[in-house]
Structure formats: C-alpha cells, structure tokens
Design a protein around this motif. Structure first.
Motif, PDB file in Angstrom:
ATOM      1  N   ILE A 145      38.738  33.616  41.817  1.00 22.08           N
ATOM      2  CA  ILE A 145      39.680  34.179  41.072  1.00 22.08           C
ATOM      3  C   ILE A 145      39.956  35.515  41.106  1.00 22.08           C
ATOM      4  N   THR A 146      40.753  36.056  41.994  1.00 13.95           N
ATOM      5  CA  THR A 146      40.889  37.548  42.144  1.00 13.95           C
ATOM      6  C   THR A 146      42.303  38.025  42.063  1.00 13.95           C
ATOM      7  N   GLY A 147      43.029  37.342  41.729  1.00 10.56           N
ATOM      8  CA  GLY A 147      44.728  37.790  41.493  1.00 10.56           C
ATOM      9  C   GLY A 147      45.426  37.425  42.882  1.00 10.56           C
ATOM     10  N   GLY A 148      44.797  36.876  43.732  1.00 12.32           N
ATOM     11  CA  GLY A 148      45.413  36.536  45.193  1.00 12.32           C
ATOM     12  C   GLY A 148      46.102  35.208  45.102  1.00 12.32           C
ATOM     13  N   GLU A 149      47.056  34.873  45.978  1.00  9.21           N
ATOM     14  CA  GLU A 149      47.471  33.697  46.153  1.00  9.21           C
ATOM     15  C   GLU A 149      46.935  32.494  46.494  1.00  9.21           C
ATOM     16  N   ASN A 150      45.612  32.692  46.786  1.00  5.98           N
ATOM     17  CA  ASN A 150      44.803  31.589  47.123  1.00  5.98           C
ATOM     18  C   ASN A 150      43.589  31.347  46.074  1.00  5.98           C
ATOM     19  N   ASP A 151      44.022  31.693  44.949  1.00  8.79           N
ATOM     20  CA  ASP A 151      43.135  31.545  43.871  1.00  8.79           C
ATOM     21  C   ASP A 151      42.833  30.270  43.530  1.00  8.79           C
TER      22      ASP A 151
ATOM     23  N   LYS B 129      43.052  42.638  35.911  1.00  8.67           N
ATOM     24  CA  LYS B 129      44.395  41.891  35.606  1.00  8.67           C
ATOM     25  C   LYS B 129      44.208  40.143  35.470  1.00  8.67           C
ATOM     26  N   VAL B 130      43.075  39.838  36.073  1.00  9.11           N
ATOM     27  CA  VAL B 130      42.609  38.303  35.933  1.00  9.11           C
ATOM     28  C   VAL B 130      41.503  38.052  35.171  1.00  9.11           C
ATOM     29  N   TRP B 131      40.927  39.068  34.531  1.00  9.90           N
ATOM     30  CA  TRP B 131      39.747  38.664  33.582  1.00  9.90           C
ATOM     31  C   TRP B 131      39.818  37.842  32.718  1.00  9.90           C
ATOM     32  N   PRO B 132      41.106  37.641  32.181  1.00 11.49           N
ATOM     33  CA  PRO B 132      41.061  36.268  31.278  1.00 11.49           C
ATOM     34  C   PRO B 132      40.819  34.989  31.817  1.00 11.49           C
ATOM     35  N   GLN B 133      41.168  34.900  33.118  1.00 13.88           N
ATOM     36  CA  GLN B 133      41.042  33.589  33.765  1.00 13.88           C
ATOM     37  C   GLN B 133      39.522  33.538  34.032  1.00 13.88           C
ATOM     38  N   SER B 134      38.938  34.857  34.613  1.00 13.58           N
ATOM     39  CA  SER B 134      37.395  35.066  35.141  1.00 13.58           C
ATOM     40  C   SER B 134      36.691  34.666  33.843  1.00 13.58           C
ATOM     41  N   ASN B 135      37.070  35.183  32.701  1.00 10.79           N
ATOM     42  CA  ASN B 135      36.159  35.060  31.509  1.00 10.79           C
ATOM     43  C   ASN B 135      36.373  33.523  30.743  1.00 10.79           C
ATOM     44  N   LYS B 136      37.516  33.038  31.202  1.00  9.58           N
ATOM     45  CA  LYS B 136      37.694  31.405  30.740  1.00  9.58           C
ATOM     46  C   LYS B 136      36.664  30.748  31.845  1.00  9.58           C
ATOM     47  N   LEU B 137      36.577  31.040  33.107  1.00  4.42           N
ATOM     48  CA  LEU B 137      35.732  30.319  33.782  1.00  4.42           C
ATOM     49  C   LEU B 137      34.136  30.772  33.479  1.00  4.42           C
ATOM     50  N   ASN B 138      33.737  31.775  32.946  1.00  5.58           N
ATOM     51  CA  ASN B 138      32.375  32.117  32.134  1.00  5.58           C
ATOM     52  C   ASN B 138      32.246  31.143  31.128  1.00  5.58           C
TER      53      ASN B 138
END
Length: 226
Positions: free
Chosen positions: A110-116, A155-164
């Motif tokens: 999850i990085t904010g890229g199109e292949n996330d 910008k994608v920390w909400p998704q990364s933190n959800k993964l955590n």
C-alpha cells in the motif's frame, strides 16, 4: 465426493491460489533472491539466531548486527518486497535456516500507487506466508513488524494503519504469532511522522530511526524469548 466434483473443487482452489494470482510478481526479484541464497552458502549462524525477511528497510540495515545485539540477526531483505512476491520466495528465504524467531517487515503493498493491494488482499498473502513457514517450523515464534508511518506515504497512512490493525488482530488470535506495534515512536506531538528519523527520501530510516526500531523489536523479542 465423486471424481469430477473433486477435480472441479481442486481447480477452483488452484485458480484462487495467490501463487497463481500473483504469478507475474516474482520474476523481477529472482536475481536478488539468488544473491541471498549465495549468502546462505557463505555465512553460518547458530540455532539461536533471529531471521529477518522483508523489504528494503531490512535489506539496507547495515548495522543490524550491532543494533540487534545481543540477538544474532540473519538479514534476508530484498528490494522493495511486497507480500505478493514474498509468497513465492518464503521457502527459499526461510527454509535453509535454523533460528529461534522470525521477524517479517513488508511495507510496499500500500503506497498510493495504481497497483496497491487492498487490506484484505494483503492479509490473504500474509496468512499464506505464515502458513508456508508453519509447514517446517510449526511452533517457532513469528513476529510481524508494523508498517512504519512515513511522510512519503502519509496520504495512504489510513489504509496502512488499517492493515496494521488487521495484522495485530490476526496475530493476537494465533499461538506463537506476534505483532510488533512500533508506530508511536515515529510520530511527533502533532501525530505526523518524525522526518528527522528518515533519510532524504522520507521513506527509509537513518541510524536514529534504526536505533528506535531495534529497541522496539528487541523489547518484544525479550517478552517471548527470555
């Protein structure tokens, strides 16, 4: 179950397998994995070592031996690893070693890229990695290290933190599976990343960052291994 139904069921399982779904993610890392396998032939460790696998934060941790002392680390990180390629390499990175614990850090799905990948996809891949490890090491402690908050991917920390949070919840439900929640020391009083702990790319840690990381990892290892 009749033979036709069994074949259909088997085909369905294979078609859903992450190995098939993400088959095209492995080839670009083959050279790096081969180099790590050469290290397996050249280096020797005790059975009390701690194996580290994952992405570039592991790969470029040059002072890991000093930082992780008195633990004896085996460093097997590569490039910008994703769980979607790690599933292909888990056996090759892990099975050659005897160790008292395995630490995993992967932060590129999850990085904010199109292949996330979605959180659900990453969790499926994480579970496959754990399952592969468990085939040979059924009771060895596995530590999953949290995705670190960074300005470059804020910008994608909400998704990364959800993964955590999903990783932590899963680990808490399974024996000998632990989540290292190392997030808090990397955030300032405003709740944003401490850029002074990172290199100029605001993604990879400098030595000050690694000092914190090592302390957080050792603290959790101590709870389980000592």
């Amino acid at each position: 179950m009749n033979k036709l139904l069994l074949l259909s069921f088997t085909g369905l399982i294979l078609s859903c397998s992450p190995y098939k779904k993400y088959a095209d993610t492995a080839a670009s890392w083959e050279e790096e994995i081969t180099k790590l396998e050469y290290k397996d032939d050249a280096e020797s460790y005790s059975d009390d070592a701690v194996l580290f696998i994952g992405s570039s934060s592991i790969r470029i941790w040059e002072n890991i031996k000093e930082d992780m002392a008195p633990y004896e680390p085996i460093r097997r990180g590569y490039g910008g690893a994703h769980f979607s390629d790690l599933v292909h390499f888990t056996k090759r990175l892990v099975y050659p070693h005897n160790f008292q614990a395995l630490c995993i850090f992967v932060a590129n799905d999850i990085t904010g890229g199109e292949n996330d990948r979605s959180v659900g996809e990453v969790m499926t891949l994480f579970k496959e990695v754990v399952s592969t490890v468990r085939e040979k090491y059924p009771d060895t402690p596995i530590f999953q290290i949290a995705v670190t908050p960074t300005s470059s991917r804020w910008k994608v920390w909400p998704q990364s933190n959800k993964l955590n949070k999903a990783l932590k919840a899963y680990c808490e439900k399974h024996d000998n599976l632990y989540f290292i929640d190392s997030v808090a020391p990397y955030l300032n009083e405003e709740g944003t990343p401490r850029d002074e702990l990172f290199l100029g790319d605001k993604l990879h840690q400098n030595q000050a960052g690694y000092d914190i990381w090592a302390a957080e990892i050792k603290k959790e290892l101590d709870k389980v291994l000592k």
